[in-house]
Design a protein around this motif. Sequence first.
Motif, PDB file in Angstrom:
ATOM      1  N   ARG A  93       0.810  -1.208   0.000  1.00 59.02           N
ATOM      2  CA  ARG A  93       0.000   0.000   0.000  1.00 59.02           C
ATOM      3  C   ARG A  93       0.853   1.273   0.000  1.00 59.02           C
ATOM      4  NH1 ARG A  93      -5.059  -1.498   0.620  1.00 59.02           N
ATOM      5  NH2 ARG A  93      -5.499  -3.518   1.561  1.00 59.02           N
ATOM      6  N   SER A 194      -5.576   1.680  -8.578  1.00 52.78           N
ATOM      7  CA  SER A 194      -5.874   3.046  -8.163  1.00 52.78           C
ATOM      8  C   SER A 194      -5.274   3.332  -6.785  1.00 52.78           C
ATOM      9  CB  SER A 194      -7.389   3.258  -8.120  1.00 52.78           C
ATOM     10  OG  SER A 194      -7.715   4.430  -7.412  1.00 52.78           O
ATOM     11  N   LYS A 195      -4.574   4.462  -6.687  1.00 51.27           N
ATOM     12  CA  LYS A 195      -4.001   4.852  -5.401  1.00 51.27           C
ATOM     13  C   LYS A 195      -5.083   5.077  -4.360  1.00 51.27           C
ATOM     14  CE  LYS A 195      -0.518   7.937  -3.440  1.00 51.27           C
ATOM     15  NZ  LYS A 195       0.414   6.848  -3.140  1.00 51.27           N
ATOM     16  N   THR A 196      -6.235   5.565  -4.809  1.00 48.13           N
ATOM     17  CA  THR A 196      -7.355   5.780  -3.884  1.00 48.13           C
ATOM     18  C   THR A 196      -7.826   4.458  -3.295  1.00 48.13           C
ATOM     19  OG1 THR A 196      -8.071   7.703  -5.150  1.00 48.13           O
ATOM     20  CG2 THR A 196      -9.679   6.719  -3.675  1.00 48.13           C
ATOM     21  N   LEU A 197      -7.898   3.433  -4.123  1.00 47.85           N
ATOM     22  CA  LEU A 197      -8.307   2.126  -3.624  1.00 47.85           C
ATOM     23  C   LEU A 197      -7.336   1.623  -2.559  1.00 47.85           C
ATOM     24  CD1 LEU A 197      -9.424   0.261  -6.872  1.00 47.85           C
ATOM     25  CD2 LEU A 197     -10.879   1.159  -5.062  1.00 47.85           C
ATOM     26  N   GLU A 199      -5.325   3.466  -0.626  1.00 52.05           N
ATOM     27  CA  GLU A 199      -5.393   4.281   0.585  1.00 52.05           C
ATOM     28  C   GLU A 199      -6.651   4.001   1.394  1.00 52.05           C
ATOM     29  OE1 GLU A 199      -2.934   8.192  -1.048  1.00 52.05           O
ATOM     30  OE2 GLU A 199      -5.125   8.173  -1.074  1.00 52.05           O
ATOM     31  N   ASP A 200      -7.740   3.728   0.705  1.00 47.45           N
ATOM     32  CA  ASP A 200      -9.014   3.504   1.394  1.00 47.45           C
ATOM     33  C   ASP A 200      -9.245   2.040   1.745  1.00 47.45           C
ATOM     34  OD1 ASP A 200      -9.414   6.181   1.087  1.00 47.45           O
ATOM     35  OD2 ASP A 200     -10.778   5.998  -0.621  1.00 47.45           O
ATOM     36  N   SER A 201      -8.221   1.205   1.511  1.00 51.59           N
ATOM     37  CA  SER A 201      -8.305  -0.221   1.836  1.00 51.59           C
ATOM     38  C   SER A 201      -9.514  -0.874   1.185  1.00 51.59           C
ATOM     39  CB  SER A 201      -8.365  -0.416   3.362  1.00 51.59           C
ATOM     40  OG  SER A 201      -7.238   0.119   3.974  1.00 51.59           O
ATOM     41  N   GLU A 355       5.186   3.961  -7.689  1.00 50.59           N
ATOM     42  CA  GLU A 355       4.251   5.059  -7.462  1.00 50.59           C
ATOM     43  C   GLU A 355       4.536   6.265  -8.353  1.00 50.59           C
ATOM     44  OE1 GLU A 355       4.754   5.803  -3.281  1.00 50.59           O
ATOM     45  OE2 GLU A 355       2.972   4.626  -2.801  1.00 50.59           O
ATOM     46  N   TRP A 359       1.864   8.486 -11.539  1.00 58.78           N
ATOM     47  CA  TRP A 359       1.455   9.541 -10.605  1.00 58.78           C
ATOM     48  C   TRP A 359       0.417  10.482 -11.216  1.00 58.78           C
ATOM     49  CZ3 TRP A 359       2.149  10.554  -5.579  1.00 58.78           C
ATOM     50  CH2 TRP A 359       1.856  11.831  -5.124  1.00 58.78           C
ATOM     51  N   GLY A 362      -2.947   8.955 -10.922  1.00 53.73           N
ATOM     52  CA  GLY A 362      -3.351   8.408  -9.634  1.00 53.73           C
ATOM     53  C   GLY A 362      -3.260   6.892  -9.585  1.00 53.73           C
TER      54      GLY A 362
END
Length: 390
Positions: A93, A194-197, A199-201, A355, A359, A362
């Motif tokens: 992550r 997706s970086k959002t995925l 970060e939001d686990s 990462e 970038w 995202g």
Amino acid sequence: MTFHNPNLVGESLELKRDTSADPIDAAAAALVEIKAELADRLKGLETKADAADKLAERLAKLEAKANRPGALVQKADETDAELETKAFSSFLRTGRVDAADLETKALTLDSASGSVLAPKTVADGVIQKLIEFSPIRSIAQTMTMSGPLVEWMRLKEEVEPGTVTEIGPRPEDEPSFDSIDVKPFESAVIVPVSKTLLEDSAIDLVSFLSGHLAKKFGQREAKQFVLGRGNGMNEAEGVLVSSAVDTLDAAAVSLKADDLIDLFHAIPTPFSGRGHWLMNRQTMGAIRKLKNAQGDYLWQAALAAGQPPSILGRPVLEAPDMPNPTAGSTPIIFGDFATGYLIADRVGLEIKTDELTGWNNGIVKVLARRRVGGRVIEGDALVKLKLKAA
């Protein structure tokens, strides 16, 4: 007489009177003794104070780390394997590797590339998934390579003893050997996430790696073990295309019960007694309709749940990459794969995260690779059936 030191609570020094010596000398000697003992005790207190300061400093660092967002803390009942798996998920992550961190110390790093290797619990799950999609792996001989090449010695010509008389000469017969090499070949894939995925686990990356990626690697290696063209094509050697495996030519363009009986008896008894049938689902369907001369079906259903069906008493495994039973095809392989085929694993599952290159969008890229080789090492243990051309 007894002296009390107000700075040493609960402690006192006792000076015993020496009646045999001069009182002044005795008092002077006693004072020297008191001074030395006080120095020793003060030194001990200073040492304890230093240790207490170091302990407080260490506890402060651990407390700061524990309060850090996302920090890993090993629970009292948590095993090292569980901590390593948790650390692996955290690495995927964040992509961070800090040698001072508890989570990094729990990870296994490749000394050559610096990549993070999947923990044993994850790697075992990946291998299990590979077996599900690669049937040859479940029955072949497997080994872990420690270098770039494995040389395998194979007996080419056996020794033949002769009959001799009591005092007659003994014949000499020297065996001959040849060697084959097994090399590992690399498979790799880049998976954008997706970086959002992350970060939001929203997804469990460990389950993803041991599921989806293992499935794709398993499907790829399964195809190589059946149809691979060998070292010249940078892939494992396939059983079906290996020149070391003999071919039994069928008399008809379609499968017959007699062909399976002939195939079963085409290899020596020790190999047939440990043999497995390898074919795809269409071939399985065709064989289920075949009967012997007495009218009995050759196909026998599994005796227990989870066990494979059998033909002539030997288990049948499904290999999707085997050809369909059409005219001129080679739809079946039978034999002792544990003796005949070697799978050599060099790198189980190596992971990196990127990462930077994604970038702007995202995206975090998960990079995965494996190195594995395979080759027929004893062709006499296997045989394949080829149908007559139309």
